[in-house]
Design a protein around this motif. Structure first.
Motif, PDB file in Angstrom:
ATOM      1  N   LEU A   7     -13.380 -11.463  18.496  1.00  0.00           N
ATOM      2  CA  LEU A   7     -12.506 -10.676  18.514  1.00  0.00           C
ATOM      3  C   LEU A   7     -11.557 -11.453  19.602  1.00  0.00           C
ATOM      4  CD1 LEU A   7     -10.741  -7.574  17.797  1.00  0.00           C
ATOM      5  CD2 LEU A   7     -13.384  -6.602  19.351  1.00  0.00           C
ATOM      6  N   LEU A   8     -10.635 -11.134  19.334  1.00  0.00           N
ATOM      7  CA  LEU A   8      -9.498 -11.607  20.022  1.00  0.00           C
ATOM      8  C   LEU A   8      -8.407 -10.139  19.775  1.00  0.00           C
ATOM      9  CD1 LEU A   8      -8.738 -14.830  18.621  1.00  0.00           C
ATOM     10  CD2 LEU A   8     -10.193 -14.463  19.968  1.00  0.00           C
ATOM     11  N   VAL A  31     -24.140  -8.911  11.874  1.00  0.00           N
ATOM     12  CA  VAL A  31     -23.653  -9.246  12.752  1.00  0.00           C
ATOM     13  C   VAL A  31     -24.466  -9.809  13.701  1.00  0.00           C
ATOM     14  CG1 VAL A  31     -21.669  -8.634  14.853  1.00  0.00           C
ATOM     15  CG2 VAL A  31     -21.220  -8.217  12.628  1.00  0.00           C
ATOM     16  N   GLU A  32     -24.649 -11.094  14.352  1.00  0.00           N
ATOM     17  CA  GLU A  32     -25.364 -11.697  15.701  1.00  0.00           C
ATOM     18  C   GLU A  32     -25.021 -11.384  17.035  1.00  0.00           C
ATOM     19  OE1 GLU A  32     -27.218 -16.117  16.927  1.00  0.00           O
ATOM     20  OE2 GLU A  32     -26.330 -16.002  14.717  1.00  0.00           O
ATOM     21  N   ARG A  33     -23.725 -11.737  16.796  1.00  0.00           N
ATOM     22  CA  ARG A  33     -22.960 -11.932  18.264  1.00  0.00           C
ATOM     23  C   ARG A  33     -21.548 -12.252  17.539  1.00  0.00           C
ATOM     24  NH1 ARG A  33     -24.202 -15.037  22.960  1.00  0.00           N
ATOM     25  NH2 ARG A  33     -26.144 -14.074  22.218  1.00  0.00           N
ATOM     26  N   VAL A  34     -20.699 -10.873  19.098  1.00  0.00           N
ATOM     27  CA  VAL A  34     -19.055 -10.465  18.869  1.00  0.00           C
ATOM     28  C   VAL A  34     -18.881 -11.425  20.002  1.00  0.00           C
ATOM     29  CG1 VAL A  34     -17.675  -9.406  18.757  1.00  0.00           C
ATOM     30  CG2 VAL A  34     -19.473  -8.566  17.819  1.00  0.00           C
ATOM     31  N   TYR A  35     -17.902 -12.415  19.729  1.00  0.00           N
ATOM     32  CA  TYR A  35     -17.094 -13.106  21.053  1.00  0.00           C
ATOM     33  C   TYR A  35     -16.043 -12.531  21.007  1.00  0.00           C
ATOM     34  CZ  TYR A  35     -20.632 -16.515  20.424  1.00  0.00           C
ATOM     35  OH  TYR A  35     -21.928 -17.133  19.951  1.00  0.00           O
ATOM     36  N   LEU A  36     -16.035 -11.934  22.443  1.00  0.00           N
ATOM     37  CA  LEU A  36     -14.708 -10.773  22.748  1.00  0.00           C
ATOM     38  C   LEU A  36     -13.478 -11.762  24.202  1.00  0.00           C
ATOM     39  CD1 LEU A  36     -12.962  -8.189  23.082  1.00  0.00           C
ATOM     40  CD2 LEU A  36     -14.412  -7.667  24.825  1.00  0.00           C
ATOM     41  N   LEU A  60     -12.922  -2.663  28.612  1.00  0.00           N
ATOM     42  CA  LEU A  60     -13.169  -2.372  27.399  1.00  0.00           C
ATOM     43  C   LEU A  60     -14.614  -2.310  26.824  1.00  0.00           C
ATOM     44  CD1 LEU A  60     -11.101  -2.245  24.711  1.00  0.00           C
ATOM     45  CD2 LEU A  60     -11.691  -4.357  24.029  1.00  0.00           C
ATOM     46  N   VAL A  61     -15.543  -3.480  26.815  1.00  0.00           N
ATOM     47  CA  VAL A  61     -16.683  -3.362  26.104  1.00  0.00           C
ATOM     48  C   VAL A  61     -17.327  -1.538  26.803  1.00  0.00           C
ATOM     49  CG1 VAL A  61     -18.905  -3.729  26.497  1.00  0.00           C
ATOM     50  CG2 VAL A  61     -17.348  -5.361  26.179  1.00  0.00           C
ATOM     51  N   ALA A  62     -17.172  -1.463  28.142  1.00  0.00           N
ATOM     52  CA  ALA A  62     -17.507  -0.446  28.868  1.00  0.00           C
ATOM     53  C   ALA A  62     -17.128   1.173  27.627  1.00  0.00           C
ATOM     54  CB  ALA A  62     -16.950   0.036  30.514  1.00  0.00           C
ATOM     55  N   LYS A  71     -24.840  -7.618  21.598  1.00  0.00           N
ATOM     56  CA  LYS A  71     -24.636  -9.151  20.805  1.00  0.00           C
ATOM     57  C   LYS A  71     -23.333  -9.570  21.495  1.00  0.00           C
ATOM     58  CE  LYS A  71     -26.112  -6.841  16.633  1.00  0.00           C
ATOM     59  NZ  LYS A  71     -26.110  -5.637  15.751  1.00  0.00           N
ATOM     60  N   ILE A  72     -22.640  -9.108  22.527  1.00  0.00           N
ATOM     61  CA  ILE A  72     -21.143  -8.708  22.826  1.00  0.00           C
ATOM     62  C   ILE A  72     -21.058  -9.811  24.608  1.00  0.00           C
ATOM     63  CG2 ILE A  72     -19.128  -8.399  24.163  1.00  0.00           C
ATOM     64  CD1 ILE A  72     -20.071  -5.720  22.950  1.00  0.00           C
ATOM     65  N   HIS A  73     -20.836 -11.193  23.951  1.00  0.00           N
ATOM     66  CA  HIS A  73     -20.681 -12.272  24.255  1.00  0.00           C
ATOM     67  C   HIS A  73     -19.073 -12.621  25.555  1.00  0.00           C
ATOM     68  CE1 HIS A  73     -21.233 -16.189  27.009  1.00  0.00           C
ATOM     69  NE2 HIS A  73     -20.032 -16.609  26.413  1.00  0.00           N
TER      70      HIS A  73
END
Length: 203
Positions: A7-8, A31-36, A60-62, A71-73
């Motif tokens: 996610l860009l 969904v295993e992982r979201v690269y933010l 943004l995660v918060a 899941k979020i990196h």
């Protein structure tokens, strides 16, 4: 099948879009992982739209209420050596939401000055699903030409246009509907709550 999605987030108005998309992506079992990745310009828009303390990917995660999610990196836009910058590190989908005019132009011309540009370019060359949530109006001939080039290259142009048929005045419903349409591009089907998908006239 577990999916890895990038996610860009770039410096266009509409930070509620990636916030909601992030929430719905993380909620998917598939969904295993979201690269933010959040660009420098996006950090400035975050401050204006989500509050003065929201200035980066962690904020943004918060804002999405997802602190501590495994899941979020998060990655910085200047990390050009990140794993997701290479086609040998397979992603199952890339979403540029919202997409600024500058990022649209960079992707259309193959520029790779930032991690966001690089991941978009890799998605095109590897034929991964690439969703472009372009957030600008009115459109100039330059915007249209850049969108045409990206469409020919295989990207899905998915501007955040309101789906009036879902009814009601709840802004969250529009955000949810848009997020579901992005997931569709990645082969992830979430029916969402009742009324978020067109079902034709009812008797």
């Amino acid at each position: 099948m577990s999916r890895r999605i990038a996610l860009l987030v770039t410096g266009a108005s509409g930070m509620a879009l990636p916030r909601q998309l992030l929430k719905i992506l993380v909620a998917q079992e598939a969904v295993e992982r979201v690269y933010l990745v959040v660009s420098k310009g996006a950090s400035q828009v975050l401050r204006h739209e989500l509050g003065p303390d929201r200035t980066g990917a962690a904020d943004l995660v918060a804002a999405a209420g997802l602190e501590g999610s495994e899941k979020i990196h998060t990655l910085r836009d200047n990390e050009l050596d990140a794993a997701i910058s290479s086609g040998s590190f397979r992603l199952d989908g890339v979403a540029v939401v919202p997409c600024s005019a500058g990022t649209l132009g960079a992707l259309a011309t193959g520029s790779a000055a930032t991690l966001i540009h690089r991941v978009g370019a890799v998605a095109l060359k590897e034929r991964w699903p690439l969703v472009i949530g372009f957030r600008e109006t009115p459109l100039t001939i330059i915007h249209l030409e850049n969108m045409r080039r990206l469409a020919y290259a295989g990207a899905s142009l998915l501007p955040p246009v309101p789906a009036f048929y879902i009814g009601g005045g709840d802004f969250e419903r529009f955000l949810d509907h848009y997020a579901l349409r992005v997931l569709d591009r990645f082969g992830i089907h979430d029916p969402g709550e009742a009324g978020l998908r067109w079902e034709g006239p009812t008797e």
